[in-house]
Every structure is written in C-alpha cells, then in structure tokens.
Enzyme design. Structure first.
Site, PDB file in Angstrom:
ATOM      1  N   ASN A  76       0.805  -1.223   0.000  1.00  0.00           N
ATOM      2  CA  ASN A  76       0.000   0.000   0.000  1.00  0.00           C
ATOM      3  C   ASN A  76       0.839   1.275   0.000  1.00  0.00           C
ATOM      4  OD1 ASN A  76       0.235  -1.528   2.555  1.00  0.00           O
ATOM      5  ND2 ASN A  76      -0.351   0.411   3.483  1.00  0.00           N
ATOM      6  N   GLN A  93      -4.895  -3.614  -2.324  1.00  0.00           N
ATOM      7  CA  GLN A  93      -4.432  -2.513  -3.172  1.00  0.00           C
ATOM      8  C   GLN A  93      -4.369  -2.866  -4.659  1.00  0.00           C
ATOM      9  OE1 GLN A  93      -4.199   0.553  -2.394  1.00  0.00           O
ATOM     10  NE2 GLN A  93      -4.215   0.498  -0.160  1.00  0.00           N
ATOM     11  N   SER A 119     -10.969  -4.820  -0.204  1.00  0.00           N
ATOM     12  CA  SER A 119     -11.666  -3.830   0.607  1.00  0.00           C
ATOM     13  C   SER A 119     -12.425  -2.886  -0.328  1.00  0.00           C
ATOM     14  CB  SER A 119     -10.636  -3.047   1.417  1.00  0.00           C
ATOM     15  OG  SER A 119     -11.230  -1.909   1.991  1.00  0.00           O
ATOM     16  N   THR A 157     -26.324  -9.906  10.039  1.00  0.00           N
ATOM     17  CA  THR A 157     -27.148  -9.489   8.898  1.00  0.00           C
ATOM     18  C   THR A 157     -26.278  -8.790   7.869  1.00  0.00           C
ATOM     19  OG1 THR A 157     -29.022  -9.270  10.367  1.00  0.00           O
ATOM     20  CG2 THR A 157     -29.173  -8.106   8.254  1.00  0.00           C
ATOM     21  N   CYS A 193      -3.091   4.774   7.607  1.00  0.00           N
ATOM     22  CA  CYS A 193      -3.494   4.118   8.849  1.00  0.00           C
ATOM     23  C   CYS A 193      -2.475   4.370   9.950  1.00  0.00           C
ATOM     24  CB  CYS A 193      -3.651   2.612   8.610  1.00  0.00           C
ATOM     25  SG  CYS A 193      -4.690   2.258   7.204  1.00  0.00           S
TER      26      CYS A 193
HETATM   27  C1  LIG Z   1      -2.908  -3.478   1.971  1.00  0.00           C
HETATM   28  C2  LIG Z   1      -4.037  -3.165   2.907  1.00  0.00           C
HETATM   29  N1  LIG Z   1      -4.592  -4.139   3.621  1.00  0.00           N
HETATM   30  C3  LIG Z   1      -5.609  -3.916   4.452  1.00  0.00           C
HETATM   31  C4  LIG Z   1      -6.129  -2.656   4.629  1.00  0.00           C
HETATM   32  C5  LIG Z   1      -7.270  -2.436   5.581  1.00  0.00           C
HETATM   33  O1  LIG Z   1      -8.463  -2.270   4.870  1.00  0.00           O
HETATM   34  P1  LIG Z   1      -9.749  -1.592   5.548  1.00  0.00           P
HETATM   35  O2  LIG Z   1      -9.447  -0.137   5.665  1.00  0.00           O
HETATM   36  O3  LIG Z   1     -10.875  -1.868   4.593  1.00  0.00           O
HETATM   37  O4  LIG Z   1      -9.960  -2.253   6.857  1.00  0.00           O
HETATM   38  C6  LIG Z   1      -5.568  -1.583   3.922  1.00  0.00           C
HETATM   39  C7  LIG Z   1      -6.038  -0.193   4.142  1.00  0.00           C
HETATM   40  O5  LIG Z   1      -5.295   0.754   4.038  1.00  0.00           O
HETATM   41  C8  LIG Z   1      -4.496  -1.848   3.025  1.00  0.00           C
HETATM   42  O6  LIG Z   1      -3.936  -0.884   2.303  1.00  0.00           O
END
Ligand SMILES: Cc1ncc(COP(=O)(O)O)c(C=O)c1O
Length: 390
Positions: A147, A175, A195, A233, A322
């Site tokens: 990412n 990604q 995602s 649900t 994140c």
């Molecule tokens: C490579 C990767 N995995 C997992 C996630 C987590 O996804 P989500 O935000 O939908 O929980 C992200 C989010 O930045 C990501 O870039």
C-alpha cells in the site's frame, strides 16, 4: 480553491454509478436477506448478484466469496480462521497492520511466526519463503501489492511454493482491485482479501475469497449467514455497492483503465524528478501497481510537506494513512533499509481512475514550489549542501 486528491490508496470516492446502484437498497428496496417474504427474497437476490460480480473479479465461484466489513476483517478472518496454536505462519515485514498485528496476536497465542525481510525495492523473495517453510507451517500470508510503495509481490511463485508444501496461501489484495488482474487460480492462493473503499465502494465493505473446501473458523458467532463463515445481517446496500464496484473494476481492466493510470502516474513521477533536485522513488526498480509512486525529498520533513501541499490544495500522504500521526518512520520503508531521515522525508502519491492530466499538471506546479519553500526554511539545508560541496 482548487483541490486535487492523490491519496487513493487511503480511500477512494464512491462513484456515481456505484452510489446509484446502492441507493435504493437503503429505502424502497430494503429487506433482510434472511427473511423468506418478498422483501427478504429481493434482498437475497441482490446479495447473490453482488456475490457473482465479486466472484467475476476474482475469477472464482460465487460460493467462494464471503462478504466482510473491509480489508482488516478479511485479513483477520483468513489468519485467525485457519492458523492455530502450535502452527507456523510465514508473512512479511511489509504487510499492512491488519496482517502484521493479527500475526503478532497469533504469536502471543502460541503460533510461531516468521516475518520475512524484503529487498531494497520492497519485494519479498520467493526463495526466502521456501527456506522459511517448516513441517508445522500452516499458512503463508504475503500481500499482492504494498500500500505504501505499490510494489507487486511475486505471488504466483509463492502460490506454487505453498501448493508444493501443501500450506494455505493468503494474499492481501486490497491494493490491487481494478489495478491488476486478480485471478485467484493464476495466483494459486486459497484466500484473498479485498476492501470496498479502495475500489470506489463505501468504507466498511469488503470480501474474502475462500477456496472451496477450506474450513474457516469464524470470527463472529450468531446466525448462519455467509454459509456460517461470517455471522451477522448482511450490509445490503454496501454489498450491492461492492458488487457494482467489482463489475466496474473488471470492466476498467478490460478497457485500459490501468494503462491510463500508469501513463499519468509516470508523468507525475518523471515530472517531479525532472523539476526537483535531491529526490527519488522508493521501490523504483520493481513492478508496481499503476497508480502509486512513493517519492523521497531529502532535507525536509514529509509531514511538513504533506501539510504545505494540503494548504495549496493537493492531498497526498506521508506514508500509510493508517499509521499517520505516528512519529516513527514507516515500517515498510524501514524494512527496505531506507534511513529514518529519508523515510520521514517520503511521500506517497496515489491516483485513481478519475485522475486527469490537469490534476497531474497541478501537482507538478505545487510540489516543486512547496519543496523549495520548505528547504529554504530549513536551518540545516544550506549548511548541509555547503558541507557536501566542500
Ligand atoms: C494493503 C491493505 N490491507 C488492508 C487494509 C485495511 O483495509 P480496511 O481499511 O478496509 O480495513 C488496507 C487499508 O489501508 C491496506 O492498504
């Protein structure tokens, strides 16, 4: 004020088509997909249509799709669903925290975990994966694309190694949806996470591909939803949106959307390299997803540059969204042996299918301006240069 968004690896907007598809399911098309009456059956039909659409993106059977609340849940369901105390898990040091922290928690519960290193360009070596195998290895979990750098990992080779060793292979493909082909048979994976909000569906939606015959221990207990793999649900509008977004992602791949993104990403990257001194690309030497570039700008703080660019109207990220707010350099760039100062001076630009040439032109105008301004303000920049020159 003009605003340009280049942080699509953090999240993407829900497109008009996706929004239009989901909207009726909040109101006139509401229903609980478990109910046997008309409303329920209409909801069930919509969920199953979305499952077909997501399965088409993965090139798998509809029954192999489990709807989740996003990438984090998909990654956790894959790992906690199959790896047990006494087992061994192989993963990498550049995974998203959704895998890294899940693996750390498994380790506390008696699972042996190997966190593989990566090359200077941020790629896991399949040979390292092979060497890390033990008789008790239960799973290999290696992401499809990083990412932060966009570096594509050799998942097909790792898939072959996993198959030979008869261990499960999970790939975090969050990604990659809509950027590269996501054919689970070609990858050779047993599980793959996507995602919704990284592919123009809403936040809080996602799916996990689970190969037929793989018996997962669920994370949640309750009803028998999702063939007992995920109680609760179904998020009807979210699932409809994910299905539509998956359909559009697949169509985009067939219609050259990835190539168009690559052209713009390359113009952006080359344009910045040509206009700014003492900057470069992290992970330049390897195949990457077409929308991402991670650039270092020596002699400044990345966070300051993110803020300066935001004030000019350009949204980018100083590493993983994140992890933002953390003073520590990114774990991905650190794993690539990039010195802490350079890692902190690195920015991620990530575009999507809606990015236009004018957006790139705008970035090429403001990035050099902001970099020069911050470097001029830096008390050490001039001195460092004199020292180097002397
Ligand atoms: C490579 C990767 N995995 C997992 C996630 C987590 O996804 P989500 O935000 O939908 O929980 C992200 C989010 O930045 C990501 O870039």
């Amino acid at each position: 004020m003009r605003r340009v968004y280049m942080d699509s690896n953090a999240t993407t907007p829900v497109t008009d088509e996706v929004f239009a598809a989901m909207q009726p399911y909040f109101t006139e098309r509401f229903g609980n997909a478990s109910s046997i009456h008309y409303y329920g059956q209409r909801a069930r039909g919509a969920v199953e249509q979305a499952r077909e659409q997501v399965a088409a993106l993965f090139h798998c059977r509809a029954s192999e799709i489990v709807f989740t609340s996003g990438g984090t849940e998909g990654d956790n369901l894959a790992l906690f669903g199959l790896v047990k105390p006494g087992d061994h898990l192989i993963t990498s040091s550049i995974e998203h925290h959704a895998v890294l922290h899940a693996a750390e928690r498994l380790r506390e519960r008696g699972v042996a975990v190997t966190f593989l290193p990566v090359s200077e360009d941020g790629v896991v070596s399949p040979e390292d994966v092979r060497k890390a195998l033990r008789p008790e290895t239960a799973m290999i979990s290696i992401m499809m694309a990083n990412n932060e750098t966009g570096a594509l990992q050799p998942v097909a080779e790792i898939g072959r190694i996993a198959k030979e060793a008869d261990v499960w292979f999970h790939t975090d493909a969050v990604q990659t949806a809509g950027k590269v082909s996501l054919d689970v048979a070609a990858i050779g994976c047993d599980l793959a996470t996507i995602s919704g909000h990284k592919m123009h569906a809403p936040q809080g939606t996602g799916a996990l591909y689970v190969r037929r015959g793989t018996q997962l221990e669920p994370l949640f207990f309750g009803g028998t939803h999702e063939r007992q793999r995920r109680a609760g649900t179904e998020n009807l509008p979210g699932i409809v949106a994910l299905g539509k977004a998956a359909e559009l992602a697949l169509l985009g791949l067939q219609n050259g959307a990835a190539e168009r993104m690559a052209v713009l990403r390359d113009k952006l990257e080359q344009g910045i390299l040509a206009r700014v001194d003492e900057c470069g690309v992290n992970g330049a030497g390897v195949a990457r997803v077409p929308n991402t570039t991670n650039l270092w700008f020596d002699h400044l703080e990345g966070e300051a540059l993110v803020i300066a660019l935001d004030l000019k109207g350009l949204a980018v990220s100083g590493g993983s969204a994140c992890a933002s707010g953390a003073a520590e350099p990114s774990h991905v760039l650190s794993a690539m042996a990039i010195p802490a100062a350079r890692a902190r001076a690195s920015l991620r630009f990530s575009i999507d299918k809606s990015t236009k040439q004018e957006d790139v032109d705008f970035a090429l105008e403001v990035v050099p301006q902001c970099v020069s301004r911050l470097r001029e303000l830096s008390p050490v920049y001039g001195r460092e240069r004199v020292t180097v020159a002397g």
